[in-house]
Design an enzyme around this catalytic site. Structure first.
Site, PDB file in Angstrom:
ATOM      1  CB  CYS A  85      -0.966  -0.044   1.185  1.00  0.00           C
ATOM      2  SG  CYS A  85      -2.341   1.131   1.049  1.00  0.00           S
ATOM      3  CG  HIS A 194      -3.052  -3.745   3.555  1.00  0.00           C
ATOM      4  ND1 HIS A 194      -2.170  -3.011   4.316  1.00  0.00           N
ATOM      5  CD2 HIS A 194      -3.702  -2.849   2.779  1.00  0.00           C
ATOM      6  CE1 HIS A 194      -2.284  -1.725   4.016  1.00  0.00           C
ATOM      7  NE2 HIS A 194      -3.211  -1.596   3.087  1.00  0.00           N
ATOM      8  CD  GLU A 196      -0.331  -5.574   6.008  1.00  0.00           C
ATOM      9  OE1 GLU A 196      -0.713  -4.391   6.130  1.00  0.00           O
ATOM     10  OE2 GLU A 196      -0.111  -6.108   4.907  1.00  0.00           O
TER      11      GLU A 196
END
Length: 223
Positions: A85, A194, A196
């Site tokens: 991002c 994302h 994560e």
């Protein structure tokens, strides 16, 4: 394996990225934007957020942080770097990746689970995926539209450097539905979604994000 995660003023996914690294078998190392030493890490993650408030342009100020001087030098030497991002925006501003990130074409912030197609498994961060595999990763951004001129887009396509592509409705107007790209060597990867946030059961729509981190761990350990 030690993976550094950079924190800038305005970062908000750095702790999530460190947790993802640790859950996937690595050892996360906190790096600060003023650091002029990468502390012996084997790879670097530049996480999401709004570094320096995105006051000038997303990622534009971060490009000049002392830590990025070291990241650029390490990337030139082949160190794996993942930009997520805002991290993707910073990699473009640092010219580690081509193109630029601009405001979403609908001019609003978006947050949703996003389907992607894996276009390249020939990178340090995607080797454990299957070519053409469909995955679901959290997406949240305001300046997520990837743009580049036609020759650059043709070169990315021709060299197999599109790493991920959006499936279904394009969420931000990115040219050619591009969600992530890689450099020529496949060591530097940037993407808007994302991973994560997709590494732990009960948190996020899938566990598809785990393979980003296990891929790079396997690559470095086996090198």
């Amino acid at each position: 394996m030690r993976i550094g995660v950079v924190t800038f003023p305005g970062s908000l996914d750095d702790h999530d990225a460190r947790r993802a690294v640790d859950l996937c078998g690595g050892e996360s190392v906190a790096l600060w934007h003023r650091d002029a030493d990468l502390r012996g890490v084997d790879a670097v993650v530049i996480p999401g957020g709004f570094s320096y408030g995105d006051y000038l342009r997303a990622g534009a100020i971060s490009r000049f942080a002392p830590v990025m001087t070291e990241v650029i030098r390490a990337a030139a030497g082949g160190m794996p770097v993942l930009g997520i991002c805002n991290g993707f925006q910073i990699l473009c501003e640092s010219h580690l990746l081509p193109g630029a990130m601009i405001q979403n074409d609908h001019r609003t912030f978006i947050c949703r689970d996003q389907r992607l197609r894996v276009e390249s498994t020939a990178t340090a961060w995607t080797s454990q995926f299957e070519q053409g595999e469909e995955i679901t990763i959290v997406l949240k951004n305001q300046d997520g539209q990837f743009v580049a001129d036609e020759p650059t887009l043709d070169r990315l396509e021709g060299e197999g450097r599109v790493a991920f592509r959006y499936l279904g409705e394009n969420p931000n107007g990115s040219y050619r539905d591009i969600a992530g790209i890689t450099d020529e060597r496949g060591t530097v990867v940037g993407l808007m979604p994302h991973p994560e946030h997709c590494v732990e059961t009960g948190f996020g729509p899938s566990l598809d994000g785990r393979r980003f981190f296990t891929s790079v761990i396997e690559r470095v350990v086996s090198a």
